[in-house]
Design an enzyme around this catalytic site. Structure first.
Site, PDB file in Angstrom:
ATOM      1  CB  SER A 130      13.491  -7.762  -7.294  1.00 16.59           C
ATOM      2  OG  SER A 130      14.737  -6.739  -7.781  1.00 16.59           O
ATOM      3  CD  GLU A 158       1.889  -8.200   1.499  1.00 18.37           C
ATOM      4  OE1 GLU A 158       1.258  -8.585   2.138  1.00 18.37           O
ATOM      5  OE2 GLU A 158       1.276  -7.718  -0.131  1.00 18.37           O
ATOM      6  CG  LEU A 173      -1.401 -11.598   2.066  1.00 16.68           C
ATOM      7  CD1 LEU A 173      -0.271 -11.535   3.142  1.00 16.68           C
ATOM      8  CD2 LEU A 173      -1.583 -13.263   1.345  1.00 16.68           C
ATOM      9  CB  CYS A 223      -0.357  -0.230   1.216  1.00 16.79           C
ATOM     10  SG  CYS A 223      -1.480  -1.006   1.515  1.00 16.79           S
ATOM     11  CG  ASN A 265       3.546   0.544   2.125  1.00 15.69           C
ATOM     12  OD1 ASN A 265       3.261  -0.754   1.441  1.00 15.69           O
ATOM     13  ND2 ASN A 265       4.490   1.199   1.720  1.00 15.69           N
ATOM     14  NE  ARG A 274      -6.415  -4.667   1.138  1.00  8.80           N
ATOM     15  CZ  ARG A 274      -7.539  -4.874   1.416  1.00  8.80           C
ATOM     16  NH1 ARG A 274      -9.057  -4.639   1.102  1.00  8.80           N
ATOM     17  NH2 ARG A 274      -7.228  -7.412   1.759  1.00  8.80           N
ATOM     18  CG  LEU A 275      -1.200  -3.864  -4.953  1.00 11.47           C
ATOM     19  CD1 LEU A 275      -2.203  -2.724  -6.366  1.00 11.47           C
ATOM     20  CD2 LEU A 275       0.453  -3.766  -5.225  1.00 11.47           C
ATOM     21  CB  ILE A 327      13.916  -5.086 -19.922  1.00 13.37           C
ATOM     22  CG1 ILE A 327      12.859  -4.129 -19.400  1.00 13.37           C
ATOM     23  CG2 ILE A 327      14.392  -3.864 -20.155  1.00 13.37           C
ATOM     24  CD1 ILE A 327      11.790  -3.845 -20.698  1.00 13.37           C
TER      25      ILE A 327
END
Length: 634
Positions: free
Chosen positions: A368, A79, A56, A2, A77, A52-53, A295
């Site tokens: 990543s 996890e 979960l 988030c 923000n 919020r994204l 990329i």
């Protein structure tokens, strides 16, 4: 994942509309839901906002700010990957849960154990927690600094947020550029914590808690974790096989934790050892194909895409690649100051933004592999620093440094025409003067030496303290490699690599996770002797031994290529006019911080084909783009 924002206003005049603007400034970090709440205290108004994204518990039960009873409120923000284990422990103590979110576990974990609950967390997090009964607010940042947290304090207003753009929305915030921080930016291409580009504005240092006492208006910062402490523990006496097996098990567990999500997950794959380890360990034993993304560039000397594709084919992942052109890079340039709202000029921002955009078309979470170079010993600068400072007697180093101070490198025939010679000359002079490998890494890491920074600014500046100055806090009982890894972890990793990936991924509503930065993995590696990282001239010895169990050595072994855009080619061709415009005398002068003459001379030397380091111009250009967006137009 988030974006959070908020304030503690002892003037008590901040409106709920201001909180909404602060929060919505980071809508890109959380496009799925929003929450805004203002609380009244006798001494202050407190505002918590969150975008919020949903990763979960996608239901409304994960909405924030989240409350527990009347006394606890959290804004979060990140996890907490091991939240199910902590939840089970809490349930055994009698706690019940309404949701399957990790946010609820934070609240009830704090209710049970207080701030000690942080030691239980495995994850990435920036947390604002309001304990109403104690009349205290806590700002907490994860151990590695994966999640950002900025704050501003002027004695009456405390503002905080995931990005600076949230703070920009509050009327109390003052955009007073700190020239001393600008000097740090020009040297390193980023601004080391805790400094920011503005006065009175700070990054909360990773592994720290900022406490705000509402009754007394007191702020204090406490450390709860420090990588130095683990490097300073006695080194483990283990065999090669034991180290390989234990490290493999820790990596496997850390990587699997980062796959926990209620949405699709993918992996950024460059084809190097770090990202290949993530893809290999996660694909092994899976029947479904892991999604990987790369990329590529048409300029072969910068292009890792073919190698990444070979690794993907060998592992059997579902691979997607995108070849980036100068035209597409030019279209991204105007977006960079919006994405990176503090001057930041890592030369791989453009491809990182675009690989995030590529991944977001198929997944909502991307892994990543940042941290591999810092924890396993991947960078050549580590070996260079040791060689330069221990490869000759200290008396000789002192004589060389003193002699170099008497000679202007621009007047040395032949050498003065070599690539970036004056800068490299200045760095070696300083390295031999210091005779310290940690300071050597600092100077190697500088794109623009301090003397040249002074010429660009037209004046001297104060030298701010950074973690580069704390090398003596790491014990010198194991050579120099571990000391250098510890310093790099607290500087380049945190304020360059993690900033780059967090802002790029969040700009497109993609959650970026860093499996190599699991604190248990780091703590173990910190206690291993240096020769497990760099052995007989082989960097990342331990990591390579593990990866070769999954991928043949002949497929992995090749010259290391940095993940950077071919800017030095593009700026002499397709992007030349943008360089001329933003680094013109008029545009340089309007900032009030630059002496234009030496910058214009550098620009002209570069465009004339002289062997100038383009990164210097890139840093100046990025600052100009940032200034135009956040200072000039507001």
């Amino acid at each position: 994942m988030c974006g959070i924002a908020g304030f503690v206003d002892f003037r008590k005049d901040t409106t709920s509309e201001t909180l909404k603007r602060m929060t919505d400034a980071v809508t890109h970090r959380g496009p799925d839901d929003a929450g805004y709440e203002v609380y009244e205290h006798a001494s202050a108004l407190v505002g918590f906002g969150q975008r919020r994204l949903s990763i979960l518990d996608l239901s409304p039960l994960g909405h924030q700010p989240m409350h527990f009873g009347e006394n606890l409120i959290v804004n979060f923000n990140g996890e907490i990957y091991n939240f199910k284990e902590i939840r089970k422990e809490l349930e055994e103590k009698g706690y019940t849960f309404k949701s399957w979110s990790d946010t609820e576990v934070i609240l009830k974990g704090y209710d049970c154990w207080g701030l000690d609950v942080i030691q239980k967390f495995t994850g990435m997090f920036a947390i604002a927690l309001y304990d109403v009964s104690k009349e205290e607010i806590y700002l907490i940042r994860d151990r590695a600094g994966v999640k950002p947290l900025y704050y501003f304090w002027d004695g009456s207003s405390l503002l905080f947020g995931s990005e600076l753009k949230s703070l920009y929305q509050h009327p109390s915030f003052k955009k007073n550029i700190d020239v001393n921080s600008l000097a740090l930016y020009l040297q390193f291409s980023y601004i080391p914590a805790p400094s920011t580009i503005f006065y009175d504005t700070y990054k909360l240092v990773p592994g720290h808690i900022l406490t705000i006492k509402l009754k007394s208006k007191e702020l204090k910062t406490d450390k709860y974790w420090d990588v130095f402490d683990h490097y300073n523990k006695p080194k483990l006496n283990v065999s090669d096989n034991e180290a390989i097996e234990q490290t493999h098990d820790l990596m496997k567990k850390a990587y699997e934790y980062r796959m926990v999500a209620d949405v699709p997950v993918g992996v950024f794959l460059s084809g190097g050892y770090d990202s290949s380890s993530v893809a290999a360990l996660l694909q092994a034993g899976r029947t479904d194909k892991l999604k990987t993304f790369t990329i590529g560039f048409n300029e072969n000397e910068f292009n890792e895409a073919p190698e990444a594709k070979k690794i993907a084919n060998y592992l059997g992942t579902d691979h997607t690649e995108w070849y980036l052109t100068a035209k597409e890079a030019g279209e991204v340039l105007p977006l960079l100051p919006e994405i990176y709202d503090e001057p930041f000029s890592d030369n791989s921002t453009v491809p990182t933004v675009l690989v995030s955009k590529l991944a977001r078309q198929q997944v909502k979470v991307a892994l990543s592999a940042d941290g591999g170079d810092e924890i396993f010993g991947g960078y050549g600068k580590f070996s260079q620093a040791e060689k330069y400072t221990t490869g000759m007697p200290s008396a000789v180093q002192k004589i060389l440094s003193t002699s170099m101070s008497l000679i202007n490198p621009e007047y040395i025939p032949y050498f003065n025409k070599q690539y970036n010679f004056t800068t490299r000359y200045e760095k070696m002079k300083l390295i031999w003067k210091s005779q310290d490998p940690v300071q050597a890494v600092k100077y190697i890491s500088q794109y623009i030496p301090e003397r040249e920074v002074e010429s660009f600014l037209g004046k001297s500046f104060d030298r701010y303290h950074t973690f580069f100055e704390e090398g003596d806090k790491v014990l010198k009982n194991d050579g120099v490699t571990n000391r250098l890894l510890a310093i790099d972890y607290k500087t380049f990793l945190v304020d360059n690599n993690l900033v780059k990936v967090d802002r790029a991924t969040m700009s497109v509503g993609l959650e970026g996770r860093e499996p190599m930065l699991d604190h248990k993995l780091i703590e173990y590696l910190a206690q291993l002797p240096s020769n497990f990282k760099i052995r007989n001239g082989v960097n990342k010895w331990l990591l390579k031994e593990i990866v070769h169990k999954y991928i043949p050595k002949e497929l992995m072994e090749r010259p290391k290529r940095p993940f950077i855009a071919p800017l030095m080619i593009w700026f002499r061709d397709e992007l030349k006019e943008q360089l001329r415009y933003y680094l013109s005398e008029t545009n340089l002068a309007k900032t009030g911080v630059f002496n234009p003459a030496p910058i214009i001379a550098l620009r002209e030397d570069y465009l004339a084909g002289k062997r100038v380091n383009y990164q210097k111009l890139w840093q100046l250009l990025v600052f100009q783009l940032w200034y135009d967006r956040w200072i000039q137009k507001l």
